[in-house]
Design a protein around this motif. Structure first.
Motif, mmCIF file in Angstrom:
data_model
loop_
_atom_site.group_PDB
_atom_site.id
_atom_site.type_symbol
_atom_site.label_atom_id
_atom_site.label_comp_id
_atom_site.label_asym_id
_atom_site.label_seq_id
_atom_site.Cartn_x
_atom_site.Cartn_y
_atom_site.Cartn_z
ATOM 1 N N ARG A 54 -11.696 9.518 7.168
ATOM 2 C CA ARG A 54 -10.470 10.038 6.561
ATOM 3 C C ARG A 54 -9.888 9.108 5.504
ATOM 4 N NH1 ARG A 54 -8.806 14.679 9.551
ATOM 5 N NH2 ARG A 54 -7.094 14.696 8.061
ATOM 6 N N ASP A 55 -10.663 8.103 5.143
ATOM 7 C CA ASP A 55 -10.269 7.178 4.086
ATOM 8 C C ASP A 55 -8.900 6.540 4.342
ATOM 9 O OD1 ASP A 55 -10.579 5.769 1.766
ATOM 10 O OD2 ASP A 55 -9.784 7.349 0.462
ATOM 11 N N LEU A 56 -8.740 6.014 5.548
ATOM 12 C CA LEU A 56 -7.476 5.361 5.895
ATOM 13 C C LEU A 56 -7.605 3.848 5.786
ATOM 14 C CD1 LEU A 56 -6.622 7.244 9.213
ATOM 15 C CD2 LEU A 56 -5.842 7.808 6.887
ATOM 16 N N ILE A 57 -6.482 3.213 5.499
ATOM 17 C CA ILE A 57 -6.449 1.759 5.566
ATOM 18 C C ILE A 57 -6.107 1.382 7.000
ATOM 19 C CG2 ILE A 57 -5.180 -0.294 4.816
ATOM 20 C CD1 ILE A 57 -4.763 1.136 2.149
ATOM 21 N N VAL A 58 -6.748 0.354 7.507
ATOM 22 C CA VAL A 58 -6.424 -0.141 8.843
ATOM 23 C C VAL A 58 -5.674 -1.462 8.685
ATOM 24 C CG1 VAL A 58 -7.331 -0.927 11.061
ATOM 25 C CG2 VAL A 58 -8.495 0.916 9.821
ATOM 26 N N ILE A 59 -4.500 -1.540 9.293
ATOM 27 C CA ILE A 59 -3.796 -2.823 9.341
ATOM 28 C C ILE A 59 -3.877 -3.279 10.777
ATOM 29 C CG2 ILE A 59 -1.587 -4.009 9.055
ATOM 30 C CD1 ILE A 59 -0.801 -1.827 7.043
ATOM 31 N N LEU A 101 -2.755 12.833 12.331
ATOM 32 C CA LEU A 101 -3.155 12.767 10.919
ATOM 33 C C LEU A 101 -2.542 13.907 10.109
ATOM 34 C CD1 LEU A 101 -6.978 11.963 11.154
ATOM 35 C CD2 LEU A 101 -5.167 10.461 10.304
ATOM 36 N N THR A 102 -2.089 13.572 8.899
ATOM 37 C CA THR A 102 -1.664 14.607 7.960
ATOM 38 C C THR A 102 -2.210 14.209 6.588
ATOM 39 O OG1 THR A 102 0.340 13.560 7.102
ATOM 40 C CG2 THR A 102 0.557 14.756 9.187
ATOM 41 N N ASP A 103 -1.900 15.022 5.585
ATOM 42 C CA ASP A 103 -2.342 14.691 4.231
ATOM 43 C C ASP A 103 -1.689 13.422 3.714
ATOM 44 O OD1 ASP A 103 -3.732 16.978 4.367
ATOM 45 O OD2 ASP A 103 -2.360 18.182 3.127
ATOM 46 N N ILE A 150 0.795 -1.241 0.000
ATOM 47 C CA ILE A 150 0.000 0.000 0.000
ATOM 48 C C ILE A 150 0.824 1.287 0.000
ATOM 49 C CG2 ILE A 150 -1.963 -1.116 1.151
ATOM 50 C CD1 ILE A 150 -1.070 0.395 3.720
ATOM 51 N N LEU A 151 2.106 1.218 0.366
ATOM 52 C CA LEU A 151 2.842 2.463 0.570
ATOM 53 C C LEU A 151 3.563 2.976 -0.676
ATOM 54 C CD1 LEU A 151 4.439 2.011 4.115
ATOM 55 C CD2 LEU A 151 2.308 3.168 3.483
ATOM 56 N N GLU A 152 3.363 4.265 -0.942
ATOM 57 C CA GLU A 152 4.225 4.992 -1.871
ATOM 58 C C GLU A 152 5.318 5.599 -0.993
ATOM 59 O OE1 GLU A 152 3.470 5.249 -5.070
ATOM 60 O OE2 GLU A 152 1.318 4.827 -5.173
ATOM 61 N N PRO A 153 6.507 5.856 -1.550
ATOM 62 C CA PRO A 153 7.553 6.463 -0.728
ATOM 63 C C PRO A 153 7.044 7.729 -0.043
ATOM 64 C CG PRO A 153 8.452 5.791 -2.837
ATOM 65 C CD PRO A 153 6.973 5.566 -2.921
ATOM 66 N N GLY A 154 7.280 7.826 1.258
ATOM 67 C CA GLY A 154 6.887 9.020 1.988
ATOM 68 C C GLY A 154 5.491 8.974 2.595
ATOM 69 N N ASP A 155 4.719 7.955 2.250
ATOM 70 C CA ASP A 155 3.402 7.817 2.879
ATOM 71 C C ASP A 155 3.577 7.575 4.380
ATOM 72 O OD1 ASP A 155 1.942 8.150 0.601
ATOM 73 O OD2 ASP A 155 1.492 6.025 0.296
ATOM 74 N N GLU A 156 2.676 8.153 5.145
ATOM 75 C CA GLU A 156 2.800 8.001 6.598
ATOM 76 C C GLU A 156 1.903 6.887 7.129
ATOM 77 O OE1 GLU A 156 2.124 11.855 8.333
ATOM 78 O OE2 GLU A 156 3.796 12.736 7.205
ATOM 79 N N VAL A 157 2.467 6.168 8.086
ATOM 80 C CA VAL A 157 1.698 5.120 8.758
ATOM 81 C C VAL A 157 1.693 5.428 10.246
ATOM 82 C CG1 VAL A 157 1.501 2.664 9.253
ATOM 83 C CG2 VAL A 157 2.389 3.421 7.036
#
Ligand SMILES: Cc1ncc(COP(=O)(O)O)c(C=O)c1O
Lengths: 159, 397
Positions: free
Chosen positions: B200-205, B165-167, B115-122
């Motif tokens: 916020r349209d987040l994925i939950v792991i 949370l951030t963008d 799911i991650l693009e470089p720089g995406d925050e988890v």
């Protein structure tokens, strides 16, 4: 089964302090409940599980299958009661299947047990036949392994 | 290559810069010592139930030594689907919504890489399992930790997540019951965090590896809550509740799109999980309730015991709700968690893991695993008590 009873069955020497911590109940409640179990006869006694093979003593144990004629009144109870009164008899069970009673009998040696079977057990009125099996070695007794497996050690620290 | 200065460092910077695991150096010290009672072990002390081991042996006898489908044996996926539905009231299609992995460890890595693009925050919560921060980094994501504390029972709530949370926030990782704190979430908090993820349209792991080992009440899978199934990657495995760590078997369940993406990575990097372990897991799902119940009852007694023991010693400790860890607070003895652990090891031969290994906010605590036989646990608590009794005067003086 009640958790307290389960714990005592595993280790009758467990202290009331520890039992109270493990079950998260007051120590006085542990003591009262044990006393009640003892009084009501649910707990019949406490004894050590001994590995006799490790002791240098003369003792043999035999398992004896017994066929009997049930009596008109009382069925198997009367004869079972009569047999269980002998000191040699350690345990006695009523069984389903091809025989009726199962006995665990111990004596100093083979002759001892043979004497008990021939002179005492077989002569009781109502006993039709007996089949005696001698135990050669104990691997597990009352849920306890007599020779624990070589333990496998986990890593001492892991995430 | 004789002059080391001239050797280029070939290691990628995101790997090079990763500090070594705090557990690792502690392990090195403990493993050189004899007669240590270890409360430092993050795996069950029970051996895998015999019928499960026997099934593994039988599969070898039958010559089952091949690869399986990339997703894993269909009958195992079916058994998992049935188990999850029955136990946690959430249904996944065995055909394309369940992926069998090499432990939850692999599944966590796959989920992040998928799911991650470089720089995406988890966003994740500390103290936590040691791998979370590194695997987010290795997947080129940015780990954003929420600090949970003893004051709030190491629980998480909506406001704490919102603050981070951030963008760039892509996902939130949850692990309850928690390693190392034993904390579990209240249903209300779980619901609110779930709602936030939807808003916020987040994925939950969610790492639910300790779900069955919940001692007061029942565990709720967040994916069973309204609106969450299709944005949740649900991770679980056989290591803990079934005492099968060495089999290395876990699974991911989620919407076909996400599981499909994870499967893409899995098929090229792992191919499939070992068939012997899959056969064992299939057997493990035949009578899970009775296998687990017995171990769980014993963990619960130990949980009660260790918690009451710390209470009696005057060492503050949140009552663990699940897993098999207690996380007492030891800062009042004037030692860092690492010093405490080292001195305890040195003076009393008892190993615990410094809380700092699980994130900065774990400092001031140590993790005590009660996946240890009752007799050892009793002895360990006696020794810890002796150890801290020697230290109380220092605190007063
Ligand atoms: C929270 C958590 N997640 C994942 C794992 C790893 O599990 P597995 O054995 O399935 O890879 C552990 C093991 O300690 C854990 O505590």
């Amino acid at each position: 089964m009640d958790e307290l009873l389960k714990l005592l069955k595993k280790n009758a020497l467990e202290t009331p302090e520890n039992l109270s911590k493990m079950l998260d109940i007051p120590i006085d409640e542990v003591k009262t409940r044990i006393a009640e179990y003892e009084k009501s006869g649910i707990i019949r006694g406490y004894r050590a599980v001994v590995n006799h093979d490790q002791l240098d003593i003369r003792q043999v144990t035999a398992v004896i299958e017994v066929k009997v004629t049930p009596e008109r009144e009382g069925g198997f109870n009367h004869i079972a009661d009569r047999i269980s009164k002998f000191d040699e008899v350690e345990s006695l069970y009523l069984m389903s299947g091809t025989f009726d009673l199962l006995l665990f009998v111990s004596g100093r040696d083979l002759k001892d047990v043979a004497f008990f079977v021939a002179e005492k057990l077989a002569t009781i009125p109502g006993v039709l036949s007996t089949a005696t099996h001698f135990m050669l070695r104990t691997y597990k007794d009352h849920g306890v392994m007599m020779e624990p497996e070589e333990g496998y050690e986990r890593l001492k620290v892991s995430p | 290559m004789s002059d080391s200065k001239s050797v280029r460092n070939y290691v990628a910077s995101h790997v090079r810069d990763m500090p070594p695991s705090g557990i690792r150096d502690f392990f090195e010290i403990v493993s050189t010592m004899k007669d240590v009672i270890s409360l430092g072990i993050g795996e069950p002390d029970f051996v895998t139930p015999w019928h499960v081991r026997e099934a593994a042996i039988y599969s070898l006898e039958r010559g089952m030594t091949s690869y399986t489908s990339n997703l894993g044996l269909l009958k195992l996926r079916q058994a998992i689907a049935e188990y999850l539905h029955r136990t946690y009231n959430v249904f996944y299609r065995p055909e394309n919504e369940i992926l069998i992995t090499v432990g939850v460890s692999e599944a966590l890595d796959l989920a992040l890489r998928a799911i991650l693009e470089p720089g995406d925050e988890v966003i994740y919560h500390e103290p936590c399992y040691v791998s979370y921060n590194p695997i987010i980094t290795f997947a080129h994501g940015k780990p954003v930790a929420i600090q949970t504390t003893q004051e709030t029972g190491f629980r998480l709530n909506r406001a704490m997540v919102e603050e981070k949370l951030t963008d760039r926030t892509k996902a939130i990782m949850l692990n309850f019951p928690n390693n190392p704190t034993g904390a579990a979430l209240d249903l209300d908090d779980l619901r609110e965090i779930g709602e936030l993820a939807v808003e916020r349209d987040l994925i939950v792991i969610t790492d639910d590896i300790y779900g069955e080992l919940t001692y007061d009440g029942r565990h709720t899978a967040i994916s069973s809550l309204p609106g969450l199934r299709d944005r949740t990657i649900y991770l679980h495995g056989f290591s803990k509740a079934w005492a099968m760590t060495g089999f290395r078997l876990g699974f991911a369940a989620g919407p076909a799109q996400l599981v499909g993406a994870m499967m893409k990575i899995h098929q090229y990097t792992m191919l499939c999980a070992p068939i012997t372990s899959q056969e064992a897991a299939l057997e493990a799902l035949k009578q899970p309730e009775s296998d687990i119940e017995e171990m769980k009852a014993e963990y619960k007694q130990r949980r009660n015991f260790i918690y009451r023991s710390f209470e009696d010693m005057g060492v503050p400790c949140v009552k663990p709700k699940g897993a098999f860890y207690a996380f007492p607070r030891i800062d009042k003895f004037g030692l860092t968690s690492k010093e405490f652990a080292l001195k305890l090891l040195d003076e009393e031969n008892v190993a615990v893991v410094p809380g700092s290994a699980f994130g900065a906010c774990g400092e001031g605590h140590v993790r005590c695993s009660y996946a240890t036989g009752m007799e050892e646990l009793k002895e360990a608590m006696t020794r810890i008590q002796r150890f801290i009794q020697r230290r109380v005067p220092a605190e007063v003086g």
